[in-house]
Each structure stands twice: as structure tokens, then as C-alpha cells.
Write an enzyme that holds these catalytic residues in place. Structure first.
Site, PDB file in Angstrom:
ATOM      1  N   THR A 124       6.011  -2.552  -1.901  1.00 22.49           N
ATOM      2  CA  THR A 124       7.006  -2.569  -0.978  1.00 22.49           C
ATOM      3  C   THR A 124       7.594  -3.940  -0.750  1.00 22.49           C
ATOM      4  OG1 THR A 124       7.931  -2.098   1.279  1.00 22.49           O
ATOM      5  CG2 THR A 124       5.436  -2.267   0.997  1.00 22.49           C
ATOM      6  N   ASP A 125       8.949  -3.911  -0.457  1.00 27.28           N
ATOM      7  CA  ASP A 125       9.475  -5.302  -0.052  1.00 27.28           C
ATOM      8  C   ASP A 125       8.849  -5.858   1.015  1.00 27.28           C
ATOM      9  OD1 ASP A 125      10.786  -3.545   1.675  1.00 27.28           O
ATOM     10  OD2 ASP A 125      13.006  -4.191   1.249  1.00 27.28           O
ATOM     11  N   GLU A 126       8.345  -4.908   1.888  1.00 33.12           N
ATOM     12  CA  GLU A 126       7.958  -5.400   3.201  1.00 33.12           C
ATOM     13  C   GLU A 126       6.754  -6.326   3.101  1.00 33.12           C
ATOM     14  OE1 GLU A 126       7.334  -2.638   6.318  1.00 33.12           O
ATOM     15  OE2 GLU A 126       8.824  -1.409   5.900  1.00 33.12           O
ATOM     16  N   TYR A 149       1.030  -2.242   8.266  1.00 33.79           N
ATOM     17  CA  TYR A 149       1.250  -1.430   7.154  1.00 33.79           C
ATOM     18  C   TYR A 149       1.486  -2.279   6.217  1.00 33.79           C
ATOM     19  CZ  TYR A 149       4.538   0.551   3.458  1.00 33.79           C
ATOM     20  OH  TYR A 149       4.967   0.651   2.443  1.00 33.79           O
ATOM     21  N   LYS A 153      -0.412  -3.245   2.545  1.00 27.87           N
ATOM     22  CA  LYS A 153       0.335  -3.028   1.239  1.00 27.87           C
ATOM     23  C   LYS A 153       0.092  -4.395   0.304  1.00 27.87           C
ATOM     24  CE  LYS A 153       2.079  -0.119  -0.586  1.00 27.87           C
ATOM     25  NZ  LYS A 153       1.585   0.863  -1.409  1.00 27.87           N
TER      26      LYS A 153
HETATM   27  P1  NAD Z   1       4.598   9.429   2.011  1.00 28.93           P
HETATM   28  O1  NAD Z   1       3.983   8.931   3.277  1.00 28.93           O
HETATM   29  O2  NAD Z   1       5.760  10.471   2.015  1.00 28.93           O
HETATM   30  O3  NAD Z   1       3.604  10.042   1.156  1.00 28.93           O
HETATM   31  C1  NAD Z   1       2.260   9.625   0.979  1.00 28.93           C
HETATM   32  C2  NAD Z   1       1.537  10.548   0.134  1.00 28.93           C
HETATM   33  O4  NAD Z   1       0.185  10.087   0.150  1.00 28.93           O
HETATM   34  C3  NAD Z   1       1.243  11.873   0.955  1.00 28.93           C
HETATM   35  O5  NAD Z   1       1.427  12.803   0.066  1.00 28.93           O
HETATM   36  C4  NAD Z   1      -0.135  11.702   1.544  1.00 28.93           C
HETATM   37  O6  NAD Z   1      -0.729  13.170   1.601  1.00 28.93           O
HETATM   38  C5  NAD Z   1      -0.829  11.045   0.209  1.00 28.93           C
HETATM   39  N1  NAD Z   1      -1.929  10.239   0.528  1.00 28.93           N
HETATM   40  C6  NAD Z   1      -1.970   9.630   1.958  1.00 28.93           C
HETATM   41  N2  NAD Z   1      -3.360   8.807   1.962  1.00 28.93           N
HETATM   42  C7  NAD Z   1      -4.253   9.656   0.806  1.00 28.93           C
HETATM   43  C8  NAD Z   1      -5.332   9.344   0.317  1.00 28.93           C
HETATM   44  N3  NAD Z   1      -6.209   8.893   1.052  1.00 28.93           N
HETATM   45  N4  NAD Z   1      -5.625  10.086  -0.780  1.00 28.93           N
HETATM   46  C9  NAD Z   1      -4.753  10.718  -1.225  1.00 28.93           C
HETATM   47  N5  NAD Z   1      -3.538  11.084  -0.943  1.00 28.93           N
HETATM   48  C10 NAD Z   1      -3.256  10.324   0.165  1.00 28.93           C
HETATM   49  O7  NAD Z   1       5.212   8.115   1.579  1.00 28.93           O
HETATM   50  P2  NAD Z   1       6.423   7.539   0.504  1.00 28.93           P
HETATM   51  O8  NAD Z   1       7.489   7.147   1.541  1.00 28.93           O
HETATM   52  O9  NAD Z   1       6.593   8.641  -0.613  1.00 28.93           O
HETATM   53  O10 NAD Z   1       5.693   6.209  -0.130  1.00 28.93           O
HETATM   54  C11 NAD Z   1       4.863   6.451  -1.304  1.00 28.93           C
HETATM   55  C12 NAD Z   1       4.777   5.157  -1.762  1.00 28.93           C
HETATM   56  O11 NAD Z   1       5.899   4.170  -2.238  1.00 28.93           O
HETATM   57  C13 NAD Z   1       3.637   4.372  -0.940  1.00 28.93           C
HETATM   58  O12 NAD Z   1       2.749   3.706  -1.339  1.00 28.93           O
HETATM   59  C14 NAD Z   1       4.707   3.261  -0.075  1.00 28.93           C
HETATM   60  O13 NAD Z   1       4.164   2.318   0.487  1.00 28.93           O
HETATM   61  C15 NAD Z   1       5.610   3.089  -1.169  1.00 28.93           C
HETATM   62  N6  NAD Z   1       7.169   2.581  -0.818  1.00 28.93           N
HETATM   63  C16 NAD Z   1       7.972   3.384  -0.074  1.00 28.93           C
HETATM   64  C17 NAD Z   1       9.281   3.227   0.400  1.00 28.93           C
HETATM   65  C18 NAD Z   1       9.946   4.222   1.296  1.00 28.93           C
HETATM   66  O14 NAD Z   1      11.104   3.654   1.665  1.00 28.93           O
HETATM   67  N7  NAD Z   1       9.346   5.352   1.597  1.00 28.93           N
HETATM   68  C19 NAD Z   1       9.558   1.942  -0.140  1.00 28.93           C
HETATM   69  C20 NAD Z   1       8.913   1.186  -1.092  1.00 28.93           C
HETATM   70  C21 NAD Z   1       7.541   1.441  -1.453  1.00 28.93           C
HETATM   71  O1  DAU Z   2      11.278  -1.258   3.075  1.00 32.28           O
HETATM   72  C1  DAU Z   2      10.433  -0.427   2.330  1.00 32.28           C
HETATM   73  C2  DAU Z   2       9.846   0.338   3.588  1.00 32.28           C
HETATM   74  O2  DAU Z   2      10.859   0.977   4.181  1.00 32.28           O
HETATM   75  C3  DAU Z   2       8.504   1.261   2.878  1.00 32.28           C
HETATM   76  O3  DAU Z   2       7.642   0.373   2.485  1.00 32.28           O
HETATM   77  C4  DAU Z   2       7.919   2.107   4.191  1.00 32.28           C
HETATM   78  O4  DAU Z   2       6.805   2.818   3.505  1.00 32.28           O
HETATM   79  C5  DAU Z   2       9.253   2.884   4.596  1.00 32.28           C
HETATM   80  O5  DAU Z   2       8.446   3.627   5.691  1.00 32.28           O
HETATM   81  C6  DAU Z   2      10.278   1.995   4.961  1.00 32.28           C
HETATM   82  O6  DAU Z   2      10.066   1.010   6.298  1.00 32.28           O
HETATM   83  P1  DAU Z   2      10.983   1.067   7.565  1.00 32.28           P
HETATM   84  O7  DAU Z   2      10.091   0.251   8.678  1.00 32.28           O
HETATM   85  O8  DAU Z   2      11.963  -0.139   6.945  1.00 32.28           O
HETATM   86  O9  DAU Z   2      11.470   2.349   7.721  1.00 32.28           O
HETATM   87  P2  DAU Z   2      11.870   3.445   9.014  1.00 32.28           P
HETATM   88  O10 DAU Z   2      12.508   4.700   8.222  1.00 32.28           O
HETATM   89  O11 DAU Z   2      10.888   3.579   9.831  1.00 32.28           O
HETATM   90  O12 DAU Z   2      12.882   2.229   9.780  1.00 32.28           O
HETATM   91  C7  DAU Z   2      14.015   1.965   9.284  1.00 32.28           C
HETATM   92  C8  DAU Z   2      15.014   0.761  10.298  1.00 32.28           C
HETATM   93  O13 DAU Z   2      15.234   1.740  11.140  1.00 32.28           O
HETATM   94  C9  DAU Z   2      13.827   0.064  10.871  1.00 32.28           C
HETATM   95  O14 DAU Z   2      14.677  -1.196  11.096  1.00 32.28           O
HETATM   96  C10 DAU Z   2      13.545   0.643  12.272  1.00 32.28           C
HETATM   97  C11 DAU Z   2      14.781   1.444  12.493  1.00 32.28           C
HETATM   98  N1  DAU Z   2      14.505   2.788  13.160  1.00 32.28           N
HETATM   99  C12 DAU Z   2      13.493   3.588  12.827  1.00 32.28           C
HETATM  100  C13 DAU Z   2      13.350   4.806  13.396  1.00 32.28           C
HETATM  101  C14 DAU Z   2      12.209   5.598  12.679  1.00 32.28           C
HETATM  102  C15 DAU Z   2      14.999   3.101  14.466  1.00 32.28           C
HETATM  103  O15 DAU Z   2      15.889   2.182  14.966  1.00 32.28           O
HETATM  104  N2  DAU Z   2      14.834   4.324  14.904  1.00 32.28           N
HETATM  105  C16 DAU Z   2      13.787   5.068  14.673  1.00 32.28           C
HETATM  106  O16 DAU Z   2      13.495   6.164  15.215  1.00 32.28           O
END
Ligand code: NAD
Ligand code: DAU
Length: 327
Positions: A124-126, A149, A153
Site C-alpha cells: 500500500t501507499d500508506e 496498519y 505493511k
Molecule cells: P480485505 O480486508 O477486504 O480482505 C482481506 C482478506 O484477507 C479477507 O478475505 C480476510 O479473510 C483475509 N485474511 C485476513 N487475515 C488472514 C489470515 N491470517 N489468513 C488468511 N486470510 C486472512 O482487504 P482488501 O481491501 O481486499 O486488501 C487486500 C490487500 O491489498 C491487503 O494486503 C491490503 O493491505 C492491500 N491494499 C488495499 C488497498 C485498499 O484500498 N483496500 C489499497 C492498497 C493495498
Molecule cells: O491508501 C491505501 C489504503 O486505503 C489501504 O492500504 C487500506 O487497506 C485501505 O483501508 C485504505 O485506507 P484509508 O484509511 O485511506 O481508507 P478508509 O476508507 O478507511 O478512509 C479513507 C479516508 O476517509 C480517510 O481519510 C479517512 C476518511 N474516513 C473514513 C471513514 C471510514 C472518514 O472521513 N469517515 C469514515 O467513516
């Protein structure tokens, strides 16, 4: 090519599995997922009977299971499984360290032992921390994670790096911005706000609502992962982003307009602790080296995403109950 996809029952993983089966006739996919609160077999209901797909419920921290699966002819691991929600990591960091750091190490160790020929770490970019009003994250930007988090990562990314540097194990890392699209768990900003608004429930904007994220449609992210899987250079990091920076207030305004809802449903609430101000990704290396470019504009992608949530209430309603129960 036989893939072990971890976390394939989550949001991005399930979109990736579907894309693999649809677009690559020669691929076999084993999906290892623990089914935590975020994992949902419904996400892949449409492919569960495909003979090229197998689901295994299990933990990435389990060494016997991981080794057994990898020894069964796995060519590449695409590692999505993680605890992914920043707010939960603030509430309780421990499981983030177990899954994201120790789980990644366990997979790397088993993959090396089984001589798997490629390991793709989905990151992730985070990990880069927070930007001021100017500048973008490049692959060489320092790692300055701010939430538990993000730190977990970053820890996983560094263990991946060490396996490449120390053992010449063929790891490649991708770092993507904020995803949106179908099957995103309704605790994240866009699906939470869309599903609240569909029910006329107020949406909670943290702080002043001016934190910026760089948005990408999940399908574009999955296509970028696929390109890195096929053509990425071992030991390299590739940033993935849609060049679509928006602050949370802008996102909220778009959703209100698309759904025709009144401003009274907008609520400013207490800010997230350590809330990163701005993320912005430079995906130039991926574009130049691997020829990837996004297919969705944000404007088109968000319309389709809203339509998907409108059409799939049966999918998200039970999950909203689950959010309340697990927090
Ligand atoms: P998500 O939370 O929707 O899904 C995570 C999945 O991992 C779930 O199906 C969960 O059951 C499984 N899991 C968790 N712990 C586990 C374990 N110990 N063993 C096996 N399975 C397990 O997450 P997502 O949003 O689909 O993100 C997927 C990946 O992409 C993550 O690694 C996250 O860091 C990365 N990522 C997410 C975003 C985003 O915007 N959502 C952006 C950049 C990178
Ligand atoms: O940047 C990539 C990341 O994006 C991934 O690595 C993470 O897995 C994914 O969860 C996401 O992280 P963020 O914290 O950016 O996403 P989230 O949807 O939780 O929040 C997006 C923005 O919105 C953040 O600035 C917080 C704000 N927010 C979020 C929630 C849930 C609110 O203002 N209100 C809310 O209720």
C-alpha cells in the site's frame, strides 16, 4: 500457471481471482483465506464451481498448511491476505502484526522452501506516510508509516526485501492507493457512505474532511498486479495509482449529487488519530516499464460502483450488521 492467492475472499483478492479465471484460460487458482470478518465466500459465488478454482479455508500463519499448498505445484504466490482497516489497527494493533508481518514471513519461508518461482506482495501507499500539499510518492520515497496498519505493511515489505537481498528469492512488491469498486467491505469510506446514504443515514466525515486520497478502480489495480506478476522484475517495487486525487469532502459531494441526497446527512465527527493528510502516487514506473494504464476515470468508475451497491443490497446488508458486531 498455478497461483496461490491469499486473501482471495476479500475485496481486492476476489476481484483478482475473478479476473484471472476470466482472462487467463491457462490459470489455476488456489485461494487461501481464513474468512475473518472481512472475508466472504459470497464474493466468489459466481466462480466457485469453476474446475480451475479451489478454496481452502486456513490461516497464512499456519506453516504446515502453507507448505503443503505450495508444494502442490504452485508457480506463484499473490499475497493479498491482511488486516486492512486503519481504524481497527488504531483500536487493536496486535492482530495486524500477527497477520501482516508474521503471516507474510511464514508465506515467504514456505514459498522459498517449496521453490516457488515468484512471490508478489500486495502492499500500500500508506507505507510512505503522509504528504504535504505538494509532491508524490515514488518507489524510492522513504518508508514513514504512521498507523499500526501502515507500520505492519511496511514491516512485511521489508521482510520481502530481505528475502530478495539475502536469499535471491524472487519477490516483487506493489504499492497501491485507495481502491473502490464492487465487493468492498462497507466499513471503508466509499461503500460505508454509499450504503448509509441509500438508507438516509448520516455519513461521518473525520476532522475537516480535507484529507486527500489517490483513488483507483479495483479492476485497474488487479490488472496492474497481473502485469507485475507476468513482467515485473524480481526485487523491484512498483507503485500503482489512478492519478485521481480527491479529498473526502469532494468524494462526499459526488456521492450526495449522484444519489440525490440532502446536505443534512453530512456530519463532521472527531478526527481519526494520526490521520494521514495526503497520499499521491506516481505510477510512472509501472506505465513506462510494463505498459499499464488505468481503464477507468474516477467519474465513470464511481457511477458504476454506486449502481453496483444499489443492485446488490442482498450482498451488503448482512455485512453492515457484521461491522457493528465485530467492533
Ligand atoms: P480485505 O480486508 O477486504 O480482505 C482481506 C482478506 O484477507 C479477507 O478475505 C480476510 O479473510 C483475509 N485474511 C485476513 N487475515 C488472514 C489470515 N491470517 N489468513 C488468511 N486470510 C486472512 O482487504 P482488501 O481491501 O481486499 O486488501 C487486500 C490487500 O491489498 C491487503 O494486503 C491490503 O493491505 C492491500 N491494499 C488495499 C488497498 C485498499 O484500498 N483496500 C489499497 C492498497 C493495498
Ligand atoms: O491508501 C491505501 C489504503 O486505503 C489501504 O492500504 C487500506 O487497506 C485501505 O483501508 C485504505 O485506507 P484509508 O484509511 O485511506 O481508507 P478508509 O476508507 O478507511 O478512509 C479513507 C479516508 O476517509 C480517510 O481519510 C479517512 C476518511 N474516513 C473514513 C471513514 C471510514 C472518514 O472521513 N469517515 C469514515 O467513516
Amino acid at each position: 500457471m498455478k497461483l496461490l492467492v491469499t486473501g482471495g475472499a476479500g475485496f481486492i483478492g476476489s476481484n483478482f481471482v475473478r479476473l484471472c479465471l476470466k482472462e487467463h484460460a491457462d490459470r489455476v487458482v488456489v485461494n487461501l483465506d481464513k474468512l475473518t470478518y472481512a472475508g466472504n465466500p459470497e464474493n466468489l459465488k459466481d466462480v466457485e464451481k469453476d474446475p480451475r478454482y479451489r478454496f481452502v479455508r486456513g490461516d497464512i500463519c499456519d506453516p504446515d498448511l502453507a507448505l503443503e499448498l505450495m508444494r502442490d505445484g504452485i508457480d506463484a504466490v499473490v499475497h493479498f491476505a491482511a488486516e486492512s482497516h486503519v481504524d481497527r489497527s488504531i483500536h487493536d494493533p496486535a492482530v495486524f502484526l500477527d497477520t501482516n508481518i508474521l503471516g507474510t514471513h511464514n508465506l515467504l519461508k514456505c514459498a522459498r522452501e517449496a521453490s516457488v518461482s515468484r512471490f508478489l506482495q500486495v502492499s500500500t501507499d500508506e507505507v510512505y506516510g503522509s504528504l504535504g500539499p505538494a509532491g508524490v510518492f515514488v518507489e524510492e520515497s522513504p518508508l514513514r508509516p504512521n498507523s499500526p496498519y501502515a507500520a505492519s505493511k511496511a514491516g512485511a515489505d521489508l521482510i520481502c526485501r530481505s528475502f530478495f537481498e539475502t536469499f535471491s528469492f524472487p519477490v516483487v512488491v506493489t504499492r497501491c492507493g485507495n481502491n473502490y469498486g464492487p465487493y468492498q467491505f462497507p466499513e471503508k469510506l466509499i461503500p460505508l457512505f454509499v450504503t448509509n446514504l441509500l438508507d438516509d443515514i448520516p455519513v461521518p466525515l473525520y476532522g475537516d474532511g480535507l484529507n486527500v486520497r489517490d483513488w483507483i478502480h479495483v479492476e485497474d489495480h488487479c490488472r496492474a498486479i497481473d502485469a507485475v506478476l507476468r513482467k515485473g522484475r524480481p526485487g523491484e517495487v512498483y507503485n500503482i495509482g489512478g492519478r485521481a486525487e480527491k479529498n473526502n469532502l469532494q468524494i462526499t459531494e459526488i456521492l450526495f449529487k449522484e444519489l440525490g441526497k440532502p446536505e443534512t446527512l453530512k456530519k463532521f465527527v472527531k478526527d481519526r488519530l494520526g490521520h494521514d493528510r495526503r497520499y499521491a502516487i506516481d505510477p510512472g514506473k509501472l506505465e513506462r516499464e510494463l505498459g499499464w494504464s488505468p481503464r477507468f476515470t474516477f467519474e465513470q468508475g464511481i457511477k458504476e460502483t454506486i449502481a453496483w451497491y444499489k443492485d446488490n443490497e442482498h450482498w451488503w446488508r448482512p455485512l453492515k450488521e457484521r461491522v457493528l458486531k465485530t467492533y
